[in-house]
Motif scaffolding. Structure first.
Motif, PDB file in Angstrom:
ATOM      1  N   UNK A   1       0.844  -1.196   0.000  1.00 22.05           N
ATOM      2  CA  UNK A   1       0.000   0.000   0.000  1.00 22.05           C
ATOM      3  C   UNK A   1       0.878   1.244   0.000  1.00 22.05           C
ATOM      4  N   UNK A   2       0.417   2.268  -0.712  1.00 21.13           N
ATOM      5  CA  UNK A   2       1.035   3.598  -0.694  1.00 21.13           C
ATOM      6  C   UNK A   2       0.022   4.532  -0.050  1.00 21.13           C
ATOM      7  N   UNK A   3       0.400   5.162   1.062  1.00 20.31           N
ATOM      8  CA  UNK A   3      -0.549   5.957   1.838  1.00 20.31           C
ATOM      9  C   UNK A   3      -0.677   7.382   1.295  1.00 20.31           C
ATOM     10  N   UNK A   4      -1.711   8.056   1.759  1.00 24.45           N
ATOM     11  CA  UNK A   4      -2.019   9.404   1.278  1.00 24.45           C
ATOM     12  C   UNK A   4      -0.976  10.419   1.721  1.00 24.45           C
ATOM     13  N   UNK A   5      -0.618  10.395   2.994  1.00 23.83           N
ATOM     14  CA  UNK A   5       0.322  11.383   3.530  1.00 23.83           C
ATOM     15  C   UNK A   5       1.710  10.752   3.627  1.00 23.83           C
ATOM     16  N   UNK A   6       2.629  11.120   2.744  1.00 26.27           N
ATOM     17  CA  UNK A   6       3.939  10.465   2.756  1.00 26.27           C
ATOM     18  C   UNK A   6       4.749  10.775   4.006  1.00 26.27           C
ATOM     19  N   UNK A   7       4.534  11.941   4.607  1.00 28.09           N
ATOM     20  CA  UNK A   7       5.365  12.317   5.756  1.00 28.09           C
ATOM     21  C   UNK A   7       5.007  11.491   6.989  1.00 28.09           C
TER      22      UNK A   7
END
Length: 359
Positions: free
Chosen positions: A98-104
């Protein structure tokens, strides 16, 4: 032989309990996902769009078994992931990322980038130890990162670079399927284009399959092969990208498309304004969930849930406007029975004649 569809979802439901403040008893349920079915073909991208709170991200997390389902089936490469033991699931984890919405917030501030990308690679023994550094460097180069970035920390990068780190972390495990949970919504428009192009390049290079969750219809149109439109926990329309954008059938989809800004100042589009807010998923409306905001609303929409059926080849829609004549008669008879039970109308002794009775 590999299966044509890598993801198959059948009547998926995910309800979250509502508990009382003092005794913690269950007093209700939030129906985040309420009977969703779809399939994703291997090597393609399915876009999932809808308003905030409609259940898009819940579907993505349930597909990866990050949260448990309430009901339904999820098949990954032909195998029901909810029947796997802990050890079997651990072995399958690298194939689903999964790649999340907020990278930070999804990156550990205490680890350098090289360790963030390589931590799971080492844990799952993706490559031998002697090839580890070279492998991480190769993955970083594929995602537009340089080797000297390994020793830097997330706070030293821009938003677009952080998202590249998140993509590299997912890619390093050599996955087959990636859930992209609004991966560009927190980025500038110019950076969005770079990340979308990167995802398309990686998909072609590594044969990846995506579920791409987004609010932005223009982004979904650019990257997706098929598109599902969600409203209040259900998919109301599903089709190939070209069919959906050329001829949306559901009133909700038509309203979403009317809100897309057009760069041509001389082009006038009829704006469809949706009145009111989204009903609570803890107490959704009876019948069609969209009827409280639909300008095409009919009496039957208040009582009977529409069938999610194939209107034309490859184009599915859940709307009473597209009922077949015989099925329309059955559903209207069901509406009469529901009205009689609720006391809102008197039951009719004679069957409904399509030619003489119009609801």
């Amino acid at each position: 032989m590999k299966k044509e569809f890598i993801i198959e979802v059948k009547n998926l439901r995910k309800y979250f309990p509502i508990r009382s403040a003092f005794f913690r008893n269950t007093i209700g349920q939030v129906k985040a996902v309420d009977g969703v079915s779809f399939r994703i073909k291997r090597g393609t991208t399915m876009g999932l769009v809808g308003e905030s709170g409609c259940g898009k991200s819940t579907i993505g997390r349930t597909l990866l078994r990050l949260i448990e389902k309430t009901d339904g089936d999820i098949l990954f490469d032909g195998q029901d992931i909810f029947t796997l033991t802990r050890e079997q699931l651990r072995k399958m984890r690298p194939r689903m990322q999964i790649i999340f919405q907020d990278p930070y917030s999804s990156l550990s501030p205490r680890l350098p980038v090289g360790e963030i990308i390589g931590e799971a690679v080492r844990e799952h023994e993706i490559v031998p130890k002697e090839q580890f550094d070279e492998y991480i460097t190769r993955i970083m180069h594929a995602c537009g990162l340089q080797e000297y970035h390994k020793d830097r920390y997330p706070h030293e990068f821009s938003g677009g670079q952080r998202q590249r780190i998140c993509i590299a972390r997912a890619l390093a495990l050599n996955p087959d399927f990636i859930v992209c949970d609004e991966p560009v919504s927190a980025l500038d428009v110019s950076i969005q284009a770079q990340i979308i192009n990167l995802l398309k390049k990686l998909q072609k290079q590594f044969g990846l399959t995506y579920l791409f969750i987004s609010h932005d219809l223009s982004v979904v149109e650019h990257i997706s092969d098929t598109v599902g439109v969600m409203y209040l926990g259900v998919i109301v329309e599903y089709a190939d990208k070209a069919k959906l954008f050329e001829k949306p059938l559901h009133p909700y989809t038509q309203a979403l498309f009317s809100a897309i800004p057009m760069p041509d100042p001389d082009y006038k589009m009829e704006r469809i304004i949706l009145e009111g807010g989204i009903p609570s998923p803890a107490n959704p409306p009876k019948g069609c969930k969209f009827h409280t905001r639909c300008r095409e609303m009919m009496e039957i929409c208040k009582y009977v849930t529409p069938d999610f059926r194939e209107i034309e080849p490859g184009h599915f829609c859940a709307c009473h406007l597209h009922n077949e004549p015989d099925r329309d008669i059955e559903l209207k008879e069901e509406m009469i029975r529901i009205q009689a039970q609720e006391g809102t109308t008197e039951p009719q002794e004679e069957p409904i004649d399509e030619k003489t009775q119009e609801i």
